[in-house]
Design an enzyme around this catalytic site. Sequence first.
Site, PDB file in Angstrom:
ATOM      1  N   HIS A  52       0.826  -1.221   0.000  1.00  0.00           N
ATOM      2  CA  HIS A  52       0.000   0.000   0.000  1.00  0.00           C
ATOM      3  C   HIS A  52       0.860   1.272   0.000  1.00  0.00           C
ATOM      4  O   HIS A  52       0.366   2.348   0.329  1.00  0.00           O
ATOM      5  CB  HIS A  52      -0.977   0.017   1.189  1.00  0.00           C
ATOM      6  CG  HIS A  52      -2.067  -1.008   1.067  1.00  0.00           C
ATOM      7  ND1 HIS A  52      -3.218  -0.788   0.350  1.00  0.00           N
ATOM      8  CD2 HIS A  52      -2.167  -2.271   1.551  1.00  0.00           C
ATOM      9  CE1 HIS A  52      -3.988  -1.873   0.413  1.00  0.00           C
ATOM     10  NE2 HIS A  52      -3.360  -2.785   1.128  1.00  0.00           N
ATOM     11  N   THR A  53       2.114   1.145  -0.365  1.00  0.00           N
ATOM     12  CA  THR A  53       2.964   2.339  -0.513  1.00  0.00           C
ATOM     13  C   THR A  53       2.976   2.837  -1.953  1.00  0.00           C
ATOM     14  O   THR A  53       3.336   3.978  -2.208  1.00  0.00           O
ATOM     15  CB  THR A  53       4.420   2.030  -0.086  1.00  0.00           C
ATOM     16  OG1 THR A  53       4.843   0.833  -0.745  1.00  0.00           O
ATOM     17  CG2 THR A  53       4.536   1.849   1.412  1.00  0.00           C
TER      18      THR A  53
ATOM     19  N   GLY B  83      -7.654 -13.606  -6.927  1.00  0.00           N
ATOM     20  CA  GLY B  83      -7.894 -13.355  -5.510  1.00  0.00           C
ATOM     21  C   GLY B  83      -6.787 -13.842  -4.594  1.00  0.00           C
ATOM     22  O   GLY B  83      -6.898 -13.728  -3.384  1.00  0.00           O
TER      23      GLY B  83
ATOM     24  N   GLY C 216      -3.831 -12.555  -4.501  1.00  0.00           N
ATOM     25  CA  GLY C 216      -2.924 -11.449  -4.210  1.00  0.00           C
ATOM     26  C   GLY C 216      -1.646 -11.513  -5.029  1.00  0.00           C
ATOM     27  O   GLY C 216      -0.647 -10.902  -4.680  1.00  0.00           O
TER      28      GLY C 216
ATOM     29  N   SER D  99      -1.681 -10.754  -8.321  1.00  0.00           N
ATOM     30  CA  SER D  99      -1.882  -9.829  -9.438  1.00  0.00           C
ATOM     31  C   SER D  99      -2.213 -10.497 -10.753  1.00  0.00           C
ATOM     32  O   SER D  99      -1.629 -10.207 -11.787  1.00  0.00           O
ATOM     33  CB  SER D  99      -0.675  -8.911  -9.614  1.00  0.00           C
ATOM     34  OG  SER D  99      -0.756  -7.894  -8.683  1.00  0.00           O
ATOM     35  N   SER D 100      -3.188 -11.383 -10.719  1.00  0.00           N
ATOM     36  CA  SER D 100      -3.664 -11.988 -11.964  1.00  0.00           C
ATOM     37  C   SER D 100      -4.268 -10.924 -12.880  1.00  0.00           C
ATOM     38  O   SER D 100      -4.160 -11.024 -14.105  1.00  0.00           O
ATOM     39  CB  SER D 100      -4.695 -13.080 -11.672  1.00  0.00           C
ATOM     40  OG  SER D 100      -5.771 -12.575 -10.895  1.00  0.00           O
TER      41      SER D 100
ATOM     42  N   GLU E  28      -7.452  -0.678 -15.117  1.00  0.00           N
ATOM     43  CA  GLU E  28      -7.840  -1.088 -13.760  1.00  0.00           C
ATOM     44  C   GLU E  28      -8.649   0.017 -13.082  1.00  0.00           C
ATOM     45  O   GLU E  28      -9.654  -0.237 -12.441  1.00  0.00           O
ATOM     46  CB  GLU E  28      -6.577  -1.404 -12.953  1.00  0.00           C
ATOM     47  CG  GLU E  28      -6.837  -2.060 -11.627  1.00  0.00           C
ATOM     48  CD  GLU E  28      -6.588  -3.553 -11.638  1.00  0.00           C
ATOM     49  OE1 GLU E  28      -7.204  -4.225 -10.810  1.00  0.00           O
ATOM     50  OE2 GLU E  28      -5.798  -4.039 -12.462  1.00  0.00           O
TER      51      GLU E  28
ATOM     52  N   ASP F 174       1.920  -3.434  -9.479  1.00  0.00           N
ATOM     53  CA  ASP F 174       1.571  -4.736 -10.046  1.00  0.00           C
ATOM     54  C   ASP F 174       1.905  -4.798 -11.529  1.00  0.00           C
ATOM     55  O   ASP F 174       2.519  -5.753 -12.011  1.00  0.00           O
ATOM     56  CB  ASP F 174       0.086  -5.022  -9.839  1.00  0.00           C
ATOM     57  CG  ASP F 174      -0.285  -5.144  -8.373  1.00  0.00           C
ATOM     58  OD1 ASP F 174       0.630  -5.191  -7.529  1.00  0.00           O
ATOM     59  OD2 ASP F 174      -1.492  -5.201  -8.075  1.00  0.00           O
TER      60      ASP F 174
END
Length: 383
Positions: free
Chosen positions: A36-37, A123, A125, A127-128, A161, A173
């Site tokens: 989350h940075t 899901g 995590g 990054s599909s 996205e 990602d």
Amino acid sequence: MKNPLIENISKAFIDTFKQDPILVFSPGRINVIGEHTDYNDGFVFPAAIDQGIAAAIQKSETNTCIAHAYDLNDSYEFSLDNITPLQNGGWRNYVIGVVAEIQKKGITVPAFNIVFGGNIPEGAGLSSSAALENSVVFGLNELFKLGLTKSEMILVSQQAEHNFAGVRCGIMDQYASMFGQKDHALLLDCRTQEATPFFIDLHDYQLLLVNTNVKHDLSEAAYNDRRQVCETVSKHLKIDALRDATEADLLKIKSKLTEDDYQKALYVIQENNRALEAVDAMKANELERLGALLFASHDGLQNQYHVSCPELDFLVDFAKNNENIIGARMMGGGFGGCTINMVKKSALETVQKTISKIYKEAFNKDCSFYNVNLSEGTHLVQI
């Protein structure tokens, strides 16, 4: 070496469209630390992995496009005119979103067909979604010679996205998936989009991902909410992003913030520092120090940023109390997905057996394991 995933996708395309396609592999990614940075213009430490999305793509002989999601056995036919986001569109929005974002650049995209499939679960995590977006933009760029650079392509993926999937993600990602290097993690400055590769040698340890196999529905709304908090605090501080703030700066405006928002901003500032410290630990070959930073990262994600969940916390608590694991944390947006663990190679089998048993007892469901290898980024493949 044969790749069953790529062979299956190629065969499915040829069987359906009677053409030879070009083939693209776009990897998923892990993130060693720095969660989350990225949307705070900060530092992250991701790496592409050897699991991801394979896509077969070729020009269409009609005026419309067909996209086929191999794993879901689901197809979608669409026109290239007036593309707008679909309500509950799922994977379709990633594909059409990329096309629309290329069109916004004034570039004509001719009709095409695509078949894609992957070996990373949605899901988890990993990054599909970024891998899918990158495979589409990279494939179209190759097929139609659109002249986009990789740096332009990842911005197309990111905007897809934002505008079609409704997730205001940072650039990590897409960057890691596109620019990954074999056996390296990338220290990425999300402001400048410049990355420094670091060769990763964990010696007696292996990166093990443990998938909780849960994905709580509030993740997208919660993700956007946290981004909004970060932007609001940045405005209070009169800075562009929390990357520019220190803990002392934040303390000066604490009275203007709720305790909850203060802790969220504090987490981001501290996590940004941890990402930089992790690089120092890697350079100095201090794996225990790196592991301690992972545990500290999870503590912040759980107790300050509030993006964890009971399943993730359970796995990290187990890791803290296991002598064969020197670091662990949740990875990705949160509310489910995977933990990343630094596990002693000699104990991998024992650790997995133990986790399988106690996780099933605690949650009455199975978890999954991935031993990942660091891989190159999005690229063309040959069979």
